[in-house]
Design a protein around this motif. Structure first.
Motif, PDB file in Angstrom:
ATOM      1  N   PHE A  68       1.021  -1.256  -0.039  1.00 57.86           N
ATOM      2  CA  PHE A  68       0.147  -0.135   0.171  1.00 57.86           C
ATOM      3  C   PHE A  68       1.120   0.855  -0.192  1.00 57.86           C
ATOM      4  CE2 PHE A  68       0.440  -0.879   4.692  1.00 57.86           C
ATOM      5  CZ  PHE A  68       0.551   0.427   4.955  1.00 57.86           C
ATOM      6  N   GLY A  69       0.610   2.023  -0.897  1.00 54.40           N
ATOM      7  CA  GLY A  69       1.273   3.325  -0.489  1.00 54.40           C
ATOM      8  C   GLY A  69       0.236   4.630  -1.118  1.00 54.40           C
ATOM      9  N   PRO A  70       0.125   5.884  -0.954  1.00 55.01           N
ATOM     10  CA  PRO A  70       0.115   6.712  -2.233  1.00 55.01           C
ATOM     11  C   PRO A  70      -0.530   6.449  -3.326  1.00 55.01           C
ATOM     12  CG  PRO A  70       1.628   8.007  -1.214  1.00 55.01           C
ATOM     13  CD  PRO A  70       1.393   6.614  -0.903  1.00 55.01           C
ATOM     14  N   GLU A  71      -0.088   5.831  -4.335  1.00 51.96           N
ATOM     15  CA  GLU A  71      -0.902   5.302  -5.360  1.00 51.96           C
ATOM     16  C   GLU A  71      -0.612   3.841  -5.813  1.00 51.96           C
ATOM     17  OE1 GLU A  71       1.207   7.764  -8.927  1.00 51.96           O
ATOM     18  OE2 GLU A  71       1.621   9.018  -7.658  1.00 51.96           O
ATOM     19  N   ASP A  72      -0.948   3.025  -5.303  1.00 46.34           N
ATOM     20  CA  ASP A  72      -1.486   1.567  -4.861  1.00 46.34           C
ATOM     21  C   ASP A  72      -2.754   1.282  -5.424  1.00 46.34           C
ATOM     22  OD1 ASP A  72      -3.614   0.754  -2.733  1.00 46.34           O
ATOM     23  OD2 ASP A  72      -2.664   1.765  -1.575  1.00 46.34           O
ATOM     24  N   SER A  73      -2.939   0.003  -6.036  1.00 39.80           N
ATOM     25  CA  SER A  73      -3.459  -0.532  -7.119  1.00 39.80           C
ATOM     26  C   SER A  73      -4.767  -0.439  -6.384  1.00 39.80           C
ATOM     27  CB  SER A  73      -3.234  -0.865  -8.529  1.00 39.80           C
ATOM     28  OG  SER A  73      -2.677  -1.830  -7.929  1.00 39.80           O
ATOM     29  N   PHE A  74      -4.062  -1.347  -5.201  1.00 39.34           N
ATOM     30  CA  PHE A  74      -5.758  -2.094  -4.264  1.00 39.34           C
ATOM     31  C   PHE A  74      -6.311  -1.775  -3.395  1.00 39.34           C
ATOM     32  CE2 PHE A  74      -5.891  -5.448  -0.492  1.00 39.34           C
ATOM     33  CZ  PHE A  74      -6.557  -6.133  -0.672  1.00 39.34           C
ATOM     34  N   LEU A  75      -5.618  -0.673  -2.049  1.00 40.91           N
ATOM     35  CA  LEU A  75      -6.931   0.096  -1.642  1.00 40.91           C
ATOM     36  C   LEU A  75      -7.006   1.141  -2.427  1.00 40.91           C
ATOM     37  CD1 LEU A  75      -4.717  -0.209   1.410  1.00 40.91           C
ATOM     38  CD2 LEU A  75      -6.321  -1.871   0.864  1.00 40.91           C
ATOM     39  N   VAL A 100       1.292  -3.801   3.471  1.00 42.06           N
ATOM     40  CA  VAL A 100       2.968  -3.371   3.565  1.00 42.06           C
ATOM     41  C   VAL A 100       3.328  -1.979   3.086  1.00 42.06           C
ATOM     42  CG1 VAL A 100       3.886  -5.678   1.870  1.00 42.06           C
ATOM     43  CG2 VAL A 100       5.849  -4.341   3.510  1.00 42.06           C
ATOM     44  N   TYR A 101       3.893  -1.106   3.783  1.00 40.57           N
ATOM     45  CA  TYR A 101       3.889  -0.142   3.452  1.00 40.57           C
ATOM     46  C   TYR A 101       5.339  -0.076   2.524  1.00 40.57           C
ATOM     47  CZ  TYR A 101       4.936   5.044   2.777  1.00 40.57           C
ATOM     48  OH  TYR A 101       5.060   6.717   2.511  1.00 40.57           O
ATOM     49  N   VAL A 102       4.117   0.739   0.490  1.00 37.11           N
ATOM     50  CA  VAL A 102       5.873   0.816   0.001  1.00 37.11           C
ATOM     51  C   VAL A 102       6.947   0.950   0.501  1.00 37.11           C
ATOM     52  CG1 VAL A 102       4.984   3.283  -1.195  1.00 37.11           C
ATOM     53  CG2 VAL A 102       6.147   1.551  -2.609  1.00 37.11           C
ATOM     54  N   THR A 132      -8.816  -9.136   7.708  1.00 35.60           N
ATOM     55  CA  THR A 132      -9.399 -10.455   6.203  1.00 35.60           C
ATOM     56  C   THR A 132      -9.692  -9.113   4.896  1.00 35.60           C
ATOM     57  OG1 THR A 132     -11.135  -9.670   6.896  1.00 35.60           O
ATOM     58  CG2 THR A 132     -10.823 -12.046   7.728  1.00 35.60           C
ATOM     59  N   LEU A 133     -10.001  -9.596   3.543  1.00 34.26           N
ATOM     60  CA  LEU A 133     -10.622  -8.466   2.656  1.00 34.26           C
ATOM     61  C   LEU A 133     -11.495  -7.582   3.099  1.00 34.26           C
ATOM     62  CD1 LEU A 133      -9.876  -7.591  -0.082  1.00 34.26           C
ATOM     63  CD2 LEU A 133     -11.814  -9.659  -0.763  1.00 34.26           C
ATOM     64  N   ARG A 134     -12.378  -8.590   3.605  1.00 35.61           N
ATOM     65  CA  ARG A 134     -13.688  -7.457   5.062  1.00 35.61           C
ATOM     66  C   ARG A 134     -13.446  -6.801   5.205  1.00 35.61           C
ATOM     67  NH1 ARG A 134     -18.695  -9.909   6.124  1.00 35.61           N
ATOM     68  NH2 ARG A 134     -18.031 -12.337   5.805  1.00 35.61           N
ATOM     69  N   GLU A 135     -12.161  -6.674   6.316  1.00 28.10           N
ATOM     70  CA  GLU A 135     -12.287  -5.203   7.532  1.00 28.10           C
ATOM     71  C   GLU A 135     -11.082  -4.367   6.418  1.00 28.10           C
ATOM     72  OE1 GLU A 135     -11.075  -8.408  11.130  1.00 28.10           O
ATOM     73  OE2 GLU A 135      -9.357  -8.507   9.644  1.00 28.10           O
ATOM     74  N   LEU A 136      -9.839  -4.594   6.078  1.00 27.95           N
ATOM     75  CA  LEU A 136      -9.528  -4.449   4.693  1.00 27.95           C
ATOM     76  C   LEU A 136     -10.681  -2.776   3.983  1.00 27.95           C
ATOM     77  CD1 LEU A 136      -6.845  -5.956   3.113  1.00 27.95           C
ATOM     78  CD2 LEU A 136      -6.246  -4.116   4.347  1.00 27.95           C
ATOM     79  N   VAL A 137     -11.593  -3.127   3.343  1.00 27.05           N
ATOM     80  CA  VAL A 137     -11.983  -2.501   2.248  1.00 27.05           C
ATOM     81  C   VAL A 137     -13.456  -2.166   3.905  1.00 27.05           C
ATOM     82  CG1 VAL A 137     -14.277  -2.925   1.714  1.00 27.05           C
ATOM     83  CG2 VAL A 137     -12.852  -4.546   0.869  1.00 27.05           C
ATOM     84  N   GLN A 138     -13.447  -2.398   4.771  1.00 27.98           N
ATOM     85  CA  GLN A 138     -14.522  -1.791   5.887  1.00 27.98           C
ATOM     86  C   GLN A 138     -13.090  -0.531   6.759  1.00 27.98           C
ATOM     87  OE1 GLN A 138     -15.222  -5.078   8.603  1.00 27.98           O
ATOM     88  NE2 GLN A 138     -17.203  -4.885   8.011  1.00 27.98           N
ATOM     89  N   THR A 139     -12.033  -0.285   6.601  1.00 27.54           N
ATOM     90  CA  THR A 139     -11.090   0.631   6.862  1.00 27.54           C
ATOM     91  C   THR A 139     -10.756   1.609   5.571  1.00 27.54           C
ATOM     92  OG1 THR A 139      -9.560  -1.411   8.254  1.00 27.54           O
ATOM     93  CG2 THR A 139      -8.394   0.897   7.035  1.00 27.54           C
TER      94      THR A 139
END
Length: 200
Positions: A68-75, A100-102, A132-139
């Motif tokens: 993850f980071g400012p321009e990541d394609s996941f979050l 993990v942070y870039v 979990t993926l659910r927790e990430l999306v909720q975050t």
């Protein structure tokens, strides 16, 4: 996948030899395995093997979880979806990640450059917490200030959704993602080189 993860890795090894370079840092992925359940993980595993097979080079392999980071394609993908969709239906909601942070990944690369003990080794790179993926999306929804209903799909509906999403012009999710998410993207040990990983 074969081009980006295998042929490119082989080309980099050839380029190192042609240039007389003796040190190679190879970016792989957590769960990379030539016998893995998805083409992504298999091709990453084969590319990793190609890099480590170059015995005339001092090779170090890194296996990060999702970065993850400012321009990541996941979050950022989920942040974009939350802008427009009132309900987010997630395939594989219990899939586990340890983002993990870039900047920490880059720091590990720099630390490994002159570390002789890193030659011929693999290092897993994970952040400070598993989600979990659910927790990430909720975050993501919480951080971006968007109240959204996040619904986790069961296994059959997850597969069906990823199959249908493959038909879209922009492939947000594929069956290969579905197969990849069956392998937890988490680490057992501490972050290498004494680096304290940043929290999400």
């Amino acid at each position: 996948f074969a081009h980006a993860h295998v042929e490119l890795a082989q080309a980099v090894v050839r380029a190192c030899r042609a240039a007389g370079a003796k040190r190679l840092l190879h970016m792989s992925a957590l769960g990379a395995d030539a016998q893995g359940p998805s083409e992504y993980l298999r091709s990453k595993g084969i590319g990793e093997r190609a890099a480590l097979a170059a015995e005339d080079l001092a090779v170090t392999v890194f296996q990060p979880s999702v970065i993850f980071g400012p321009e990541d394609s996941f979050l950022n993908l989920f942040a974009q979806l939350a802008r427009f969709l009132p309900v987010l239906a997630l395939p594989c909601p219990e899939a586990r990640f340890q983002p993990v942070y870039v900047g920490d990944v880059a720091q590990a690369f720099v630390a490994a450059l002159d570390a002789r003990e890193a030659h011929g080794r693999r290092y897993t790179l994970c952040g400070s917490r598993q989600y979990t993926l659910r927790e990430l999306v909720q975050t993501v929804c919480r951080i971006t200030g968007r109240r959204r209903l996040v619904i986790g799909l069961g296994d059959r509906l997850s597969y069906l959704q990823t199959r249908l999403m493959e038909l879209l012009p922009v492939k947000l999710m594929t069956r290969d993602n579905y197969y990849s998410m069956r392998v937890p993207s988490v680490c057992d040990g501490a972050f290498p080189f004494g680096i304290e990983p940043a929290a999400l």
